[in-house]
Design a protein around this motif. Structure first.
Motif, PDB file in Angstrom:
ATOM      1  N   GLU A  24       0.850  -1.182   0.000  1.00  0.00           N
ATOM      2  CA  GLU A  24       0.000   0.000   0.000  1.00  0.00           C
ATOM      3  C   GLU A  24       0.892   1.240   0.000  1.00  0.00           C
ATOM      4  O   GLU A  24       1.861   1.303   0.755  1.00  0.00           O
ATOM      5  CB  GLU A  24      -0.901   0.036   1.236  1.00  0.00           C
ATOM      6  N   ILE A  25       0.556   2.199  -0.835  1.00  0.00           N
ATOM      7  CA  ILE A  25       1.301   3.454  -0.878  1.00  0.00           C
ATOM      8  C   ILE A  25       0.315   4.615  -0.849  1.00  0.00           C
ATOM      9  O   ILE A  25      -0.615   4.669  -1.659  1.00  0.00           O
ATOM     10  CB  ILE A  25       2.192   3.573  -2.131  1.00  0.00           C
ATOM     11  N   GLU A  26       0.519   5.527   0.092  1.00  0.00           N
ATOM     12  CA  GLU A  26      -0.258   6.760   0.142  1.00  0.00           C
ATOM     13  C   GLU A  26       0.497   7.843  -0.623  1.00  0.00           C
ATOM     14  O   GLU A  26       1.716   7.963  -0.499  1.00  0.00           O
ATOM     15  CB  GLU A  26      -0.479   7.198   1.592  1.00  0.00           C
ATOM     16  N   HIS A  27      -0.239   8.632  -1.389  1.00  0.00           N
ATOM     17  CA  HIS A  27       0.355   9.684  -2.207  1.00  0.00           C
ATOM     18  C   HIS A  27      -0.257  11.042  -1.855  1.00  0.00           C
ATOM     19  O   HIS A  27      -1.436  11.126  -1.508  1.00  0.00           O
ATOM     20  CB  HIS A  27       0.094   9.448  -3.696  1.00  0.00           C
ATOM     21  N   GLN A  81      -5.072  12.387   0.992  1.00  0.00           N
ATOM     22  CA  GLN A  81      -3.987  11.504   0.592  1.00  0.00           C
ATOM     23  C   GLN A  81      -4.621  10.354  -0.200  1.00  0.00           C
ATOM     24  O   GLN A  81      -5.662   9.821   0.174  1.00  0.00           O
ATOM     25  CB  GLN A  81      -3.235  10.965   1.809  1.00  0.00           C
ATOM     26  N   PHE A  82      -3.975   9.990  -1.286  1.00  0.00           N
ATOM     27  CA  PHE A  82      -4.560   9.087  -2.283  1.00  0.00           C
ATOM     28  C   PHE A  82      -3.836   7.747  -2.197  1.00  0.00           C
ATOM     29  O   PHE A  82      -2.678   7.631  -2.589  1.00  0.00           O
ATOM     30  CB  PHE A  82      -4.380   9.724  -3.666  1.00  0.00           C
ATOM     31  N   GLU A  83      -4.512   6.736  -1.657  1.00  0.00           N
ATOM     32  CA  GLU A  83      -3.855   5.458  -1.362  1.00  0.00           C
ATOM     33  C   GLU A  83      -4.262   4.366  -2.335  1.00  0.00           C
ATOM     34  O   GLU A  83      -5.440   4.184  -2.640  1.00  0.00           O
ATOM     35  CB  GLU A  83      -4.213   5.015   0.058  1.00  0.00           C
ATOM     36  N   ILE A  84      -3.256   3.622  -2.788  1.00  0.00           N
ATOM     37  CA  ILE A  84      -3.514   2.389  -3.526  1.00  0.00           C
ATOM     38  C   ILE A  84      -3.120   1.217  -2.635  1.00  0.00           C
ATOM     39  O   ILE A  84      -2.043   1.213  -2.040  1.00  0.00           O
ATOM     40  CB  ILE A  84      -2.748   2.317  -4.867  1.00  0.00           C
ATOM     41  N   VAL A 118       3.079  13.046  -5.451  1.00  0.00           N
ATOM     42  CA  VAL A 118       4.284  13.143  -4.629  1.00  0.00           C
ATOM     43  C   VAL A 118       4.261  12.038  -3.586  1.00  0.00           C
ATOM     44  O   VAL A 118       3.239  11.803  -2.930  1.00  0.00           O
ATOM     45  CB  VAL A 118       4.361  14.516  -3.926  1.00  0.00           C
ATOM     46  N   THR A 119       5.384  11.356  -3.433  1.00  0.00           N
ATOM     47  CA  THR A 119       5.527  10.350  -2.375  1.00  0.00           C
ATOM     48  C   THR A 119       6.564  10.853  -1.382  1.00  0.00           C
ATOM     49  O   THR A 119       7.732  11.045  -1.723  1.00  0.00           O
ATOM     50  CB  THR A 119       5.963   8.989  -2.966  1.00  0.00           C
ATOM     51  N   ASN A 120       6.125  11.077  -0.148  1.00  0.00           N
ATOM     52  CA  ASN A 120       6.973  11.662   0.885  1.00  0.00           C
ATOM     53  C   ASN A 120       6.356  11.334   2.234  1.00  0.00           C
ATOM     54  O   ASN A 120       5.132  11.151   2.337  1.00  0.00           O
ATOM     55  CB  ASN A 120       7.010  13.189   0.704  1.00  0.00           C
ATOM     56  N   GLY A 121       7.155  11.258   3.278  1.00  0.00           N
ATOM     57  CA  GLY A 121       6.623  10.970   4.594  1.00  0.00           C
ATOM     58  C   GLY A 121       5.709  12.072   5.108  1.00  0.00           C
ATOM     59  O   GLY A 121       4.737  11.808   5.818  1.00  0.00           O
ATOM     60  N   ALA A 164      -1.040  15.792   7.033  1.00  0.00           N
ATOM     61  CA  ALA A 164       0.195  16.049   6.279  1.00  0.00           C
ATOM     62  C   ALA A 164       1.175  14.891   6.272  1.00  0.00           C
ATOM     63  O   ALA A 164       2.350  15.082   6.002  1.00  0.00           O
ATOM     64  CB  ALA A 164       0.880  17.295   6.836  1.00  0.00           C
ATOM     65  N   SER A 165       0.729  13.654   6.576  1.00  0.00           N
ATOM     66  CA  SER A 165       1.649  12.518   6.548  1.00  0.00           C
ATOM     67  C   SER A 165       1.157  11.461   5.574  1.00  0.00           C
ATOM     68  O   SER A 165      -0.037  11.389   5.262  1.00  0.00           O
ATOM     69  CB  SER A 165       1.816  11.907   7.942  1.00  0.00           C
ATOM     70  N   ALA A 166       2.088  10.647   5.095  1.00  0.00           N
ATOM     71  CA  ALA A 166       1.758   9.557   4.169  1.00  0.00           C
ATOM     72  C   ALA A 166       2.754   8.426   4.360  1.00  0.00           C
ATOM     73  O   ALA A 166       3.927   8.657   4.665  1.00  0.00           O
ATOM     74  CB  ALA A 166       1.787  10.051   2.716  1.00  0.00           C
ATOM     75  N   SER A 167       2.291   7.190   4.165  1.00  0.00           N
ATOM     76  CA  SER A 167       3.125   6.023   4.473  1.00  0.00           C
ATOM     77  C   SER A 167       3.116   5.001   3.346  1.00  0.00           C
ATOM     78  O   SER A 167       2.325   5.069   2.406  1.00  0.00           O
ATOM     79  CB  SER A 167       2.620   5.348   5.755  1.00  0.00           C
ATOM     80  N   THR A 168       4.027   4.053   3.482  1.00  0.00           N
ATOM     81  CA  THR A 168       4.021   2.811   2.702  1.00  0.00           C
ATOM     82  C   THR A 168       3.779   1.681   3.691  1.00  0.00           C
ATOM     83  O   THR A 168       4.395   1.664   4.765  1.00  0.00           O
ATOM     84  CB  THR A 168       5.376   2.598   1.999  1.00  0.00           C
ATOM     85  N   GLN A 169       2.892   0.766   3.348  1.00  0.00           N
ATOM     86  CA  GLN A 169       2.569  -0.336   4.250  1.00  0.00           C
ATOM     87  C   GLN A 169       2.705  -1.667   3.511  1.00  0.00           C
ATOM     88  O   GLN A 169       2.463  -1.740   2.303  1.00  0.00           O
ATOM     89  CB  GLN A 169       1.147  -0.175   4.804  1.00  0.00           C
TER      90      GLN A 169
END
Length: 415
Positions: A24-27, A81-84, A118-121, A164-169
């Motif tokens: 999973e990636i949040e963008h 935040q746009f997650e796949i 954009v992919t960033n923490g 304002a945060s986004a993660s990879t899971q």
């Protein structure tokens, strides 16, 4: 059967001999000024794309907030935040293919409207000091209104986390209760190294207000000061005999903030599932007819570094570009699904007896990054190097190529 026993059965139902990985990636989707796309605009796009793909559109409070295909799902997070979420697969090439097909659909749509992915923490504009989370609105989902109200009182960085945060899971399979406990304790012990390997930030010297001097692991800092009842590591998870009942007990007694039934959300504040059952808010009918959805809701309100459901959900990585995310996925595949590596790490890290020791290593890395001296006096960089070498021995074919991306992106952080 009690609801707590239902939770135990639910976790046990995840037992499998598969060795799949779900990514999973949040963008962030931002305009030329670095501001995130608006809720109305992106929900309109979601509905349009969902119809075009003949996907199942997912609604919340009457809004189209995602869709589900046979291979992945799209979800909107608290501030657009746009997650796949890609379905679990053993083949990393399959995961890469699905992600790139998703990008082929969405990147042109965003570009023609003046946005980029954009992919960033953390949101770059926040790290650049050009805005604060106080200036960022939440989506109108009732769930997020209640979470914001509750979490803003339980921790000082909730607004950063939600807005304002986004993660990879990653999701990781387990074969049995014993296998789950082993994988979980190894993952927890290597967490400090995984966190710095997967750090993704825009501004080298940016720090959170009140945490001056801590220039690393910004997203982890936000989670660490969010709400101790639902964040950090699972209490007792390094103890002998830790298992399904312990995980069920933690979730059963965790304050829920909100309860969602029949599509409606109710603010329940500090009440746990146990409290709500005793008060009759969760009825006998609910327990009979909606057990699975209730369990999934309870788990969704826990934000631990590792959320255990019918798989282990790793939540310690920042949002990363796909090449870096695939490298990170290969790293975990080589470490956790290779029996000799898993056994080696379990034995080699057996001297780490408490979660406090792990947290101390994390705190050192927040200040010194890869240069931090953690376990056995070795630096985080030396541990990272060892983990990559171990993973390489546990991988074959194309997976070894994906793993090379790990060194490429941690060198950016170290510099």
């Amino acid at each position: 059967m009690s609801f707590k026993e239902d939770i135990v059965s639910y976790i046990r139902s995840g037992e499998t001999d598969h060795t799949n990985l779900g990514l999973e990636i949040e963008h962030f989707v931002v305009d030329e000024n670095g501001d995130q796309i608006g809720f109305e605009e992106i929900t309109d796009l979601i509905e349009t794309v969902s119809d075009k793909l003949n996907a199942k559109t997912n609604y919340s409070d009457g809004y189209p907030v995602g869709y589900t295909t046979d291979e992945y799902a799209i979800t909107l997070e608290p501030s657009c935040q746009f997650e796949i979420s890609i379905n679990p697969y053993k083949d990393l090439e399959k995961i890469e293919y699905i992600y790139k097909e998703f990008i082929k659909v969405w990147e042109p749509l965003f570009k023609e409207r003046g946005y980029k992915i954009v992919t960033n923490g953390n949101l770059p504009k926040v790290e650049q000091g050009l805005t604060t989370p106080d200036d960022i609105t939440l989506t109108p989902k009732i769930r997020y209104k209640y979470m914001d109200e509750y979490l803003s009182k339980s921790g000082k960085y909730s607004r950063y986390m939600m807005r304002a945060s986004a993660s990879t899971q990653l999701s990781i399979d387990y074969k049995s209760e014993k296998d789950l406990a082993k994988k979980l304790r190894v993952l927890e012990k290597i967490s400090p190294i995984l966190m710095i390997i997967a750090e993704s930030k825009e501004v080298k010297d940016f720090t959170l207000s009140g945490n001056e001097g801590q220039t690393h692991l910004l997203r982890i800092q936000e989670w660490d000061d969010l709400d101790p009842a639902r964040t950090g590591f699972l209490k007792g998870s390094l103890d002998e005999g830790f298992g399904y009942e312990d995980i069920a007990d933690i979730n059963y007694n965790m304050p829920l903030i909100l309860l969602t039934k029949d599509g409606d959300s109710e603010y329940v504040k500090d009440d746990s599932a146990k409290d709500l059952i005793e008060k009759g808010v969760i009825t006998e009918s609910d327990l009979q007819d909606k057990t699975k959805s209730l369990i999934e809701h309870v788990f969704s309100m826990g934000f631990f570094h590792y959320r255990v459901k019918t798989y282990i959900e790793l939540r310690v990585a920042d949002s990363m570009p796909i090449d870096k995310a695939l490298g990170f996925t290969a790293l975990l595949k080589g470490l956790i699904y290779d029996k000799s590596n898993l056994d080696y790490l379990d034995e080699n890290l057996s001297n780490i007896k408490s979660l406090d020791e792990i947290q101390s290593a994390i705190d050192e890395i927040k200040v010194d990054g890869f240069d931090a001296k953690i376990y056995d006096g070795k630096t985080a960089y030396e541990w990272a190097d060892e983990l990559v070498k171990l993973a390489d021995n546990g991988l074959e074919g194309k997976d070894k190529e994906y793993l090379k991306n790990v060194r490429a992106f941690w060198s950016d952080i170290k510099s």
